[in-house]
Design a protein around this motif. Structure first.
Motif, short mmCIF file in Angstrom:
data_model
loop_
_atom_site.label_atom_id
_atom_site.label_comp_id
_atom_site.label_asym_id
_atom_site.label_seq_id
_atom_site.Cartn_x
_atom_site.Cartn_y
_atom_site.Cartn_z
N LYS A 212 0.84 -1.19 0.00
CA LYS A 212 0.00 0.00 0.00
C LYS A 212 0.87 1.24 0.00
N VAL A 213 0.67 2.12 -0.95
CA VAL A 213 1.30 3.44 -0.97
C VAL A 213 0.17 4.45 -1.08
N ASN A 214 -0.06 5.19 0.00
CA ASN A 214 -1.24 6.06 0.08
C ASN A 214 -2.50 5.24 -0.16
N TYR A 215 -3.26 5.59 -1.20
CA TYR A 215 -4.52 4.89 -1.47
C TYR A 215 -4.37 3.81 -2.54
N THR A 216 -3.15 3.58 -2.98
CA THR A 216 -2.91 2.70 -4.12
C THR A 216 -2.32 1.37 -3.67
N THR A 217 -2.80 0.28 -4.27
CA THR A 217 -2.25 -1.05 -4.03
C THR A 217 -1.29 -1.40 -5.16
N LEU A 218 -0.07 -1.78 -4.78
CA LEU A 218 0.94 -2.19 -5.76
C LEU A 218 1.05 -3.71 -5.76
N GLY A 219 1.12 -4.28 -6.97
CA GLY A 219 1.33 -5.72 -7.11
C GLY A 219 2.56 -5.97 -7.97
N ALA A 220 3.33 -7.01 -7.65
CA ALA A 220 4.51 -7.36 -8.43
C ALA A 220 4.82 -8.84 -8.22
N ALA A 221 5.17 -9.52 -9.32
CA ALA A 221 5.28 -10.99 -9.28
C ALA A 221 6.66 -11.50 -9.66
N GLY A 222 7.70 -10.73 -9.31
CA GLY A 222 9.07 -11.24 -9.45
C GLY A 222 9.53 -11.36 -10.89
N ARG A 223 9.99 -12.56 -11.26
CA ARG A 223 10.55 -12.76 -12.59
C ARG A 223 10.41 -14.23 -13.00
N TYR A 224 10.54 -14.46 -14.29
CA TYR A 224 10.66 -15.80 -14.89
C TYR A 224 9.46 -16.69 -14.63
N GLY A 225 8.30 -16.09 -14.34
CA GLY A 225 7.11 -16.89 -14.09
C GLY A 225 7.11 -17.60 -12.76
N GLU A 226 7.95 -17.14 -11.83
CA GLU A 226 8.00 -17.79 -10.52
C GLU A 226 6.70 -17.60 -9.74
N TYR A 227 6.01 -16.50 -10.01
CA TYR A 227 4.74 -16.20 -9.34
C TYR A 227 3.71 -15.70 -10.35
N ILE A 228 2.46 -15.87 -9.99
CA ILE A 228 1.34 -15.23 -10.69
C ILE A 228 0.68 -14.31 -9.69
N GLY A 229 0.53 -13.05 -10.07
CA GLY A 229 -0.12 -12.09 -9.18
C GLY A 229 -1.63 -12.18 -9.27
N TYR A 230 -2.28 -11.92 -8.16
CA TYR A 230 -3.75 -11.97 -8.10
C TYR A 230 -4.27 -10.85 -7.22
N ILE A 231 -5.23 -10.13 -7.75
CA ILE A 231 -5.92 -9.08 -6.99
C ILE A 231 -7.40 -9.42 -6.98
N GLU A 232 -7.96 -9.53 -5.78
CA GLU A 232 -9.41 -9.66 -5.65
C GLU A 232 -9.96 -8.28 -5.34
N ALA A 233 -10.77 -7.78 -6.26
CA ALA A 233 -11.35 -6.45 -6.10
C ALA A 233 -12.83 -6.58 -5.75
N GLU A 234 -13.22 -5.94 -4.66
CA GLU A 234 -14.63 -5.85 -4.29
C GLU A 234 -15.07 -4.41 -4.49
N VAL A 235 -16.14 -4.23 -5.25
CA VAL A 235 -16.55 -2.89 -5.66
C VAL A 235 -18.06 -2.74 -5.49
N ASP A 236 -18.43 -1.58 -4.98
CA ASP A 236 -19.86 -1.20 -4.94
C ASP A 236 -19.95 0.19 -5.54
N THR A 237 -20.63 0.32 -6.65
CA THR A 237 -20.65 1.59 -7.40
C THR A 237 -21.79 2.53 -7.00
N GLY A 238 -22.60 2.15 -6.06
CA GLY A 238 -23.64 3.11 -5.72
C GLY A 238 -24.44 2.73 -4.49
N PRO A 239 -25.02 3.75 -3.83
CA PRO A 239 -25.00 5.18 -4.23
C PRO A 239 -23.64 5.85 -3.99
N PHE A 240 -22.78 5.24 -3.15
CA PHE A 240 -21.43 5.77 -2.93
C PHE A 240 -20.43 4.73 -3.42
N LEU A 241 -19.38 5.19 -4.08
CA LEU A 241 -18.38 4.27 -4.62
C LEU A 241 -17.52 3.71 -3.48
#
Length: 456
Positions: A212-241
């Motif tokens: 986490k840097v401020n409000y942003t989530t950073l993802g990184a998966a190394g090199r050579y296919g050693e890892y697969i990155g995964y982000i689970e996003a939960e979102v509600d667009t209304g009435p408030f985002l």
């Protein structure tokens, strides 16, 4: 309306296909699972998927890599320096002709200042429930090198700010695909709090549970296919985002391997081998190599570098050469196996004093046995340094250039490898007052040129 969105990401695979059967199987199964649950899935790659170290990539000039991404149903990719700087201009311009995914590269332009037709500054995706996701991307700022290949780069941080400003008017979620490296990703997050996710690469860093840097989530998966990155996003667009992101990595070493994995990997190499069967030369005798002793092939390569660059003298490390050449027919496959590195020749201007420092450092105990990877080097160890038109007597400390005693005040042109201008191994070369790069030729192209002149 609340929804769950699944985002997978890879970076810096560098044509390490030994993990690809697991990655392919995993991505296909997860995508099918999520879609069966009525949830949206996005798959991204953050650059350096193409690496000409592998015969399949070399033989297809990267188009085979694009087929692999198509097969695994990627949503979008960006380019890394391996796509941008190791392919000739026309090869990169045609690389994605058959891509079934978007290619995002906001800071890449043709030399006239227009965008190539295949490189989008951003793309907006809409989920089945109507959430709008804006994705932009940028690649590392090697502007002088791109210019030599007929491309122009804009400064990536300012370019991203422009694209983010445009996207925030239109979307609910902003994602950046970055091939800038960890430090720049953190700068982007610091300066652009509206960015939700930065999926990064280039510096081969690993964020096991995101960062986490401020409000942003950073993802990184190394090199050579050693890892697969995964982000689970939960979102509600209304009435408030409302948004929440959970990041993790999957270790590919523990993923299920499909039963035909070994055959799949072998097939890729054989495709490359078949495409690289063009005969280069017929040798009347074998040519050998050694990493720790003076040997034929590194000496030939060093002389080729000297001639190609028309320099005063030349220096290479013998660790570049990874196999011998047998008597008889030599093919492009043989040369690729021997010199798989995406390393370009270059010339640096050094004073006699600086050149002396380079030679002293090159002869330091331990440097020749240094094991490393990176900066284009795809070998094992540095190896003994080999010179042309340089005579260095360790016992007396005397140095001659082209038969004449070294003049510490004179400026010399040294032909060497571009990796020494990027790395810290030989500081005077890295800090040279002037550097001239030769692109798109690799060291194997120079070896081919020299062998043809000797044995045609």
């Amino acid at each position: 309306m609340r929804e769950k969105i699944h985002i997978y990401h890879t970076n810096d695979v560098h044509s390490h296909f030994e993990k690809w059967p697991r990655i392919r199987k995993f991505l296909k199964e997860r995508k099918s699972l999520h879609e069966a649950n009525g949830e949206d899935v996005f798959i991204f790659d953050c650059g350096d998927f193409v690496d000409r170290r592998h015969s399949f990539t070399e033989g297809t000039l990267g188009k085979g890599n694009v087929e692999l991404l198509n097969d695994s149903e990627y949503t979008a990719v960006t380019i890394g320096n391996n796509e941008g700087l190791t392919l000739p201009h026309d090869a990169l311009n045609q690389l994605y002709n058959d891509a079934k995914f978007d290619v995002l590269a906001a800071n890449l332009y043709l030399s006239g200042g227009t965008r190539p037709s295949w490189a989008l500054p951003y793309q907006i995706y809409r989920t089945s429930k109507g959430t709008k996701i804006g994705v932009t991307a940028a690649t590392a700022y090697y502007r002088p090198l791109y210019k030599l290949l007929g491309w122009e780069l804009s400064e990536p941080l300012s370019e991203l700010e422009s694209q983010i400003a445009e996207l925030q008017k239109q979307v609910d979620i902003i994602i950046v695909l970055s091939h800038l490296g960890m430090h720049d990703d953190e700068v982007v997050a610091e300066n652009n709090p509206r960015v939700d996710l930065i999926l990064g690469g280039h510096t081969h860093h690993v964020f096991m549970n995101g960062k986490k840097v401020n409000y942003t989530t950073l993802g990184a998966a190394g090199r050579y296919g050693e890892y697969i990155g995964y982000i689970e996003a939960e979102v509600d667009t209304g009435p408030f985002l409302w948004k929440n992101y959970t990041a993790t990595l999957f270790d590919t070493a523990v993923l299920d391997n499909p039963p035909n994995a070994a055959e799949y990997i072998k097939d890729l190499d054989e495709i490359g081998r078949d495409l690289l069967q063009t005969e280069v030369v017929t040798l009347p005798e074998p040519l050998n190599y050694s990493w720790l002793e003076q040997s034929e092939l590194p000496v030939i390569l060093c002389e080729a570098l000297y001639k190609w660059c028309k320099a005063d003298c030349a220096l290479v490390n013998s660790g570049l050469v990874l196999s011998a050449l047998e008597k008889g027919k030599v093919t492009k496959y043989d040369l690729h196996r021997m010199l798989p590195h995406p390393i370009n020749p270059c010339v640096v201007e050094l004073s006699g004093t600086e050149l002396e420092e380079v030679l002293l450092k090159a002869e330091e105990s331990g440097l020749s046995e240094l094991e490393f990877q990176g900066l284009g080097f795809r070998g094992v160890m540095m190896g003994k340094f080999v010179y042309h038109e340089i005579e260095y007597n360790k016992e007396s400390g005397s140095i001659k250039i082209a038969g004449e005693p070294l003049d510490r005040e004179r400026i010399y042109e040294l032909a060497t490898l571009d990796m020494f201008t990027f790395g810290v191994f030989l500081p005077p070369i890295k800090n040279a007052r002037r550097k001239i790069y030769y692109l798109p030729e690799f060291v194997r192209d120079l070896m081919e040129w020299e062998l043809k002149s000797r044995y045609a």
